[in-house]
Scaffold this active site. Structure first.
Site, PDB file in Angstrom:
ATOM      1  N   HIS A   1      -5.916  -3.239 -10.710  1.00  0.00           N
ATOM      2  CA  HIS A   1      -6.758  -2.000 -10.644  1.00  0.00           C
ATOM      3  C   HIS A   1      -5.806  -0.939 -11.087  1.00  0.00           C
ATOM      4  O   HIS A   1      -4.706  -0.659 -10.584  1.00  0.00           O
ATOM      5  CB  HIS A   1      -7.155  -2.125  -8.989  1.00  0.00           C
ATOM      6  CG  HIS A   1      -7.889  -0.687  -8.800  1.00  0.00           C
ATOM      7  ND1 HIS A   1      -8.974  -0.503  -9.581  1.00  0.00           N
ATOM      8  CD2 HIS A   1      -7.845  -0.103  -7.664  1.00  0.00           C
ATOM      9  CE1 HIS A   1      -9.368   0.720  -8.837  1.00  0.00           C
ATOM     10  NE2 HIS A   1      -8.750   1.067  -7.639  1.00  0.00           N
TER      11      HIS A   1
ATOM     12  N   SER B   1       0.882  -1.166   0.146  1.00  0.00           N
ATOM     13  CA  SER B   1       0.063   0.007   0.018  1.00  0.00           C
ATOM     14  C   SER B   1       0.835   1.190  -0.175  1.00  0.00           C
ATOM     15  O   SER B   1       1.869   1.490   0.621  1.00  0.00           O
ATOM     16  CB  SER B   1      -0.893  -0.014   1.329  1.00  0.00           C
ATOM     17  OG  SER B   1      -1.615   0.969   1.166  1.00  0.00           O
ATOM     18  N   GLY B   2       0.621   2.326  -0.917  1.00  0.00           N
ATOM     19  CA  GLY B   2       0.940   3.539  -0.854  1.00  0.00           C
ATOM     20  C   GLY B   2       2.393   3.630  -1.213  1.00  0.00           C
ATOM     21  O   GLY B   2       3.248   4.670  -1.057  1.00  0.00           O
TER      22      GLY B   2
ATOM     23  N   TYR C   1      -7.142 -16.907 -35.084  1.00  0.00           N
ATOM     24  CA  TYR C   1      -6.289 -15.717 -35.148  1.00  0.00           C
ATOM     25  C   TYR C   1      -4.875 -16.173 -34.669  1.00  0.00           C
ATOM     26  O   TYR C   1      -4.850 -16.913 -33.598  1.00  0.00           O
ATOM     27  CB  TYR C   1      -6.803 -14.533 -34.268  1.00  0.00           C
ATOM     28  CG  TYR C   1      -5.974 -13.304 -34.294  1.00  0.00           C
ATOM     29  CD1 TYR C   1      -5.950 -12.560 -35.281  1.00  0.00           C
ATOM     30  CD2 TYR C   1      -5.083 -13.315 -33.064  1.00  0.00           C
ATOM     31  CE1 TYR C   1      -5.249 -11.421 -35.020  1.00  0.00           C
ATOM     32  CE2 TYR C   1      -4.282 -12.264 -32.943  1.00  0.00           C
ATOM     33  CZ  TYR C   1      -4.293 -11.131 -34.053  1.00  0.00           C
ATOM     34  OH  TYR C   1      -3.475 -10.120 -33.920  1.00  0.00           O
TER      35      TYR C   1
ATOM     36  N   HIS D   1      -6.248   3.524 -12.047  1.00  0.00           N
ATOM     37  CA  HIS D   1      -7.189   4.921 -12.270  1.00  0.00           C
ATOM     38  C   HIS D   1      -6.941   5.362 -13.588  1.00  0.00           C
ATOM     39  O   HIS D   1      -7.072   6.712 -13.622  1.00  0.00           O
ATOM     40  CB  HIS D   1      -7.263   5.542 -11.187  1.00  0.00           C
ATOM     41  CG  HIS D   1      -7.774   5.234  -9.789  1.00  0.00           C
ATOM     42  ND1 HIS D   1      -8.908   5.728  -9.607  1.00  0.00           N
ATOM     43  CD2 HIS D   1      -7.367   4.380  -8.892  1.00  0.00           C
ATOM     44  CE1 HIS D   1      -8.958   5.128  -8.175  1.00  0.00           C
ATOM     45  NE2 HIS D   1      -8.481   4.237  -7.943  1.00  0.00           N
TER      46      HIS D   1
ATOM     47  N   HIS E   1     -15.812   4.956  -9.442  1.00  0.00           N
ATOM     48  CA  HIS E   1     -14.461   4.630  -8.824  1.00  0.00           C
ATOM     49  C   HIS E   1     -13.503   4.616 -10.046  1.00  0.00           C
ATOM     50  O   HIS E   1     -13.152   5.488 -10.639  1.00  0.00           O
ATOM     51  CB  HIS E   1     -14.601   3.271  -8.244  1.00  0.00           C
ATOM     52  CG  HIS E   1     -13.543   2.727  -7.491  1.00  0.00           C
ATOM     53  ND1 HIS E   1     -13.447   1.788  -6.691  1.00  0.00           N
ATOM     54  CD2 HIS E   1     -12.248   3.248  -7.662  1.00  0.00           C
ATOM     55  CE1 HIS E   1     -12.075   1.774  -5.983  1.00  0.00           C
ATOM     56  NE2 HIS E   1     -11.473   2.594  -6.667  1.00  0.00           N
TER      57      HIS E   1
ATOM     58  N   ASP F   1     -12.658  -7.742 -30.237  1.00  0.00           N
ATOM     59  CA  ASP F   1     -11.616  -8.776 -30.198  1.00  0.00           C
ATOM     60  C   ASP F   1     -11.323  -9.278 -28.936  1.00  0.00           C
ATOM     61  O   ASP F   1     -10.719 -10.082 -28.705  1.00  0.00           O
ATOM     62  CB  ASP F   1     -10.417  -7.878 -30.849  1.00  0.00           C
ATOM     63  CG  ASP F   1     -10.476  -8.041 -32.428  1.00  0.00           C
ATOM     64  OD1 ASP F   1     -11.168  -8.933 -33.023  1.00  0.00           O
ATOM     65  OD2 ASP F   1      -9.682  -7.068 -32.868  1.00  0.00           O
TER      66      ASP F   1
END
Length: 230
Positions: A95, A45-46, A227, A97, A169, A120
């Site tokens: 995840h 974290s962070g 493909y 942003h 979010h 696709d």
């Protein structure tokens, strides 16, 4: 896979987010699961990408307890573990942003399938979750973010659509491992940008014809895909 190797792969996947310009400062995380051991490795974290090392990656179990590591795991860890528990075929979660995908999240809109580039990689629209309720916010925000996502996939396949927009979010993506989840995050951001430009040029652009969606998705995915190289 050893914890050392798992941490190295997750570190490299996180650094790829940075190389692809999908994160600013600490705005993102990647995890990968070792299902045989029942653990995931995830970004601390962070911690900024400029100073993070492979040794900083944290190992937690699927109940979010630290198994190995000196730092706190990502604040989004409970969302990741919720997805691993409910999407049993996935091996990595990302995840971010990223700008365009997050813009769609902030408007609380699914991303329509306007063209073959989208088709696709995702079979149909990229869904947007419901807005989190006050009760969910008061319970366990990160766990409930996972609930938002899995509720959105009750009638969808997380394999056919390996990405989602969380209302208000930002996006989450997944894949067979951490690197594959990052790949889908890159694809999602480009699809989101194309969709934004399409809708800007013509507000009432219709979704792509279903027959073309089927053709483009199925020629890349499934038992009859042709493909690429064997």
């Amino acid at each position: 896979m050893s914890y050392t190797e798992l941490k190295r792969e997750v570190f490299e996947a996180n650094m790829e987010l940075n190389r692809r310009n999908l994160v600013v400062y600490t705005w993102g995380n990647v995890s990968q699961i070792d299902r045989s051991k029942g653990v995931i490795a995830i970004k601390p974290s962070g911690v900024s990408y400029e100073v993070m090392t492979a040794e900083d990656i944290v190992i937690v179990d699927l109940e979010n307890k630290i198994v190995e590591g000196k730092m706190r795991p990502s604040s989004d860890t409970k969302t990741h573990t919720h997805l691993y528990r409910h999407f049993e075929t996935i091996g990595g979660v990302t995840h971010t942003h990223s700008t365009y995908a997050t813009a769609w999240a902030q408007t609380q809109q699914a991303i329509p399938c306007y063209g073959t580039t989208h088709a696709d990689y995702a079979y149909g629209e990229i869904p947007c979750t419901a807005v989190m309720t006050d009760a969910q916010i008061e319970r366990d925000y990160e766990e409930e973010t996972g609930v938002q996502i899995t509720d959105c996939f009750k009638d969808r396949s997380p394999i056919e659509v390996p990405m989602v927009i969380v209302a208000g979010h930002a996006p989450f993506t997944w894949g067979k491992n951490g690197a594959d989840a990052v790949y889908h995050a890159v694809i999602l951001e480009e699809i989101a940008r194309m969709a934004y430009l399409t809708k800007t040029l013509q507000q009432n652009t219709p979704p792509l014809k279903q027959g073309i969606v089927d053709k483009h998705y199925l020629r890349k995915h499934g038992k009859n895909a042709y493909y690429g190289q064997k």
